[in-house]
Design a protein around this motif. Sequence first.
Motif, short mmCIF file in Angstrom:
data_model
loop_
_atom_site.label_atom_id
_atom_site.label_comp_id
_atom_site.label_asym_id
_atom_site.label_seq_id
_atom_site.Cartn_x
_atom_site.Cartn_y
_atom_site.Cartn_z
N GLU A 44 -3.81 4.70 -4.45
CA GLU A 44 -2.53 4.66 -3.71
C GLU A 44 -1.66 5.79 -4.23
OE1 GLU A 44 -0.73 0.91 -4.81
OE2 GLU A 44 -0.86 1.42 -6.93
N GLU A 48 1.68 0.13 4.31
CA GLU A 48 0.74 -0.69 3.52
C GLU A 48 1.46 -1.96 3.09
OE1 GLU A 48 -2.48 0.19 2.87
OE2 GLU A 48 -2.19 2.04 4.02
N GLU A 49 1.14 -3.07 3.75
CA GLU A 49 1.87 -4.31 3.48
C GLU A 49 1.75 -4.73 2.00
OE1 GLU A 49 4.01 -5.47 5.59
OE2 GLU A 49 3.33 -4.04 7.13
N LYS A 50 0.59 -4.47 1.42
CA LYS A 50 0.40 -4.89 0.02
C LYS A 50 1.30 -4.10 -0.93
CE LYS A 50 -3.35 -6.28 -2.38
NZ LYS A 50 -4.79 -6.22 -2.81
N MET A 51 1.40 -2.80 -0.66
CA MET A 51 2.27 -1.98 -1.51
C MET A 51 3.72 -2.39 -1.31
SD MET A 51 0.62 1.85 -1.13
CE MET A 51 1.53 2.62 -2.48
N SER A 105 4.97 -5.34 -0.33
CA SER A 105 5.34 -6.62 -0.93
C SER A 105 5.32 -6.51 -2.46
CB SER A 105 4.43 -7.75 -0.44
OG SER A 105 3.09 -7.42 -0.68
N GLY A 106 4.39 -5.74 -2.99
CA GLY A 106 4.33 -5.56 -4.45
C GLY A 106 5.55 -4.84 -4.98
N PRO A 155 -3.59 5.19 1.01
CA PRO A 155 -2.48 4.23 1.03
C PRO A 155 -1.26 4.86 0.36
CG PRO A 155 -4.49 3.17 0.27
CD PRO A 155 -4.79 4.63 0.33
N TYR A 205 5.33 -2.94 -11.39
CA TYR A 205 4.34 -2.86 -10.31
C TYR A 205 2.96 -2.48 -10.83
CZ TYR A 205 2.12 -1.17 -5.99
OH TYR A 205 1.26 -0.95 -4.95
#
Length: 493
Positions: free
Chosen positions: A368, A394-397, A399-400, A457, A491
């Motif tokens: 990423e 990137e939804e994961k990035m 939310s993280g 990402p 993070y």
Amino acid sequence: MISYKIKQQIEKTDLLVLPIFEAKKFSGLAKMIDEQLSGQITKLYESKEFEAKLKQTALLYTQGQAYQRVLLIGCGDIKNVNSRHLKQVLGMATLQAQSKKIKKLELALPKELFKKFDPQILGQDISAGIGMSDYAFDTYREKDARVVHISRVTLVTDCDTKQKKALEKGLEAGDKIAQAANFMRELGNTPPSDMTPTRLGKEAQTMGQLHKNLKIKVLGQTEIEKLKMGSFLAVAKGSHEEPKFIIMEFMNGKKGDKPTVLVGKGITFDSGGLSIKPANFMSDMKFDMLGAATVIGCMNALARLDVKKNVVGLVPACENMPGGRAYRPDDILTAMNGKTIEVKNTDAEGRLILCDALCYASRYEPKEVIDFATLTGACVVAIGEERCGLFSKEEKMVSGLLASAEKTGELLWRLPLGEEYSEMMKSMVADYSNISASRYAGASTAAAFLEFFTDYPWAHIDLSGSYTSGKSHPWMHVGANGFGVQTVVDYLA
Ligand code: BES
Ligand code: MG
Ligand code: ZN
């Protein structure tokens, strides 16, 4: 350097800091101290002079007590208190201690805090908060005008041994984070005549010498030319300062694990170039390298904390100046990946140096990439001077990063990317244009431009809330505020 100790009892001290929550009746430490002071705190509370509202403070001078002064710091309703509040109130206490030239203080930790915070997080918040508020940019001032720094903080608590261990662990980590953040702030605050691209490179190299698993390479003009970073080089042309491309590799994780790459905008001064800024918009543009400083600060924190991850930091650094050799509106540039960019405004330079760095990031086949940049005034207009803008698909990035920001008390808000913005960045004579024809959505169109140069990402953080020249952060000294280090460390770790 601040040293932290944990004790069960209050000892002799010039200043006892006592956090107080809004309550009908005081209990625990507050009650004990109120009794020792013959009900003075209750009196203040009842007369509404001090109601323990968030960031309210009151200073009491005592007689015949081990503590010469008590500083009451209001923490508001226990239900609402979070890490950001904690850092704010401790910061205000730190500034007050400094103004009284008090170097050693005791901090009472009410029981309520342990109900609300995990002890390790509490410890980390305390040392990160105090450490970052203790920092002031005053090395260019005469000695007498400089801040008197805190040297020791003794925490007073009767927590159990397990909690104490966790608290200590947090204090140690928070202190390292504060030191890394303050290092980054010093880079940002140093005037642009001194903090040149060359100096920034040297600072990174010196940092590399202090941490054995941090490898630093600094590329100059010829090497950047070999890489064909035509966009970055164009921005640098108007300045007498040589551009530098700083590469920081911290391969402290598993061998073969793809790295996270952090990219930071390093414009050491942004005059706007030939599309020159009006005078009142040009001051503070020494801070246009805070993206770079964030990345250098993050690498510093990761090394200090020995985080077991593979992380690479990339910083394109140059000045944006007008002059006979400066790049012009109407020029067409060729980026490292062969794409062409029509220059419509030389003040939209951040994206032009970042796009080449984002191309370079591909070489690492990254897991990423996160870039940090004081990219647009539009982002400041939209969300103000404390919060920063986050752009990513990137939804994961997302939310993280949002969760880490929330946890550390740094403010972040997601703003949109979208094809409507991407379309606005196409040119009629080149592949892309460096500005859109519209005066709207400036932060999103800038982000959309960067997106063209990513094939991994990716998240972009527009550092709208990374410095203050005014009153937006009354718990800290003015200047760069260290935004990003705490969030990124959380993070990644
Ligand atoms: N460094 C500035 C953005 C900036 C300005 C950040 C003030 C923080 C505070 C950037 O290089 C810039 O000048 N952007 C222009 C873009 C415009 C020409 C499309 C801006 O925001 O005005
Ligand atoms: Mg600019
Ligand atoms: Zn800029």
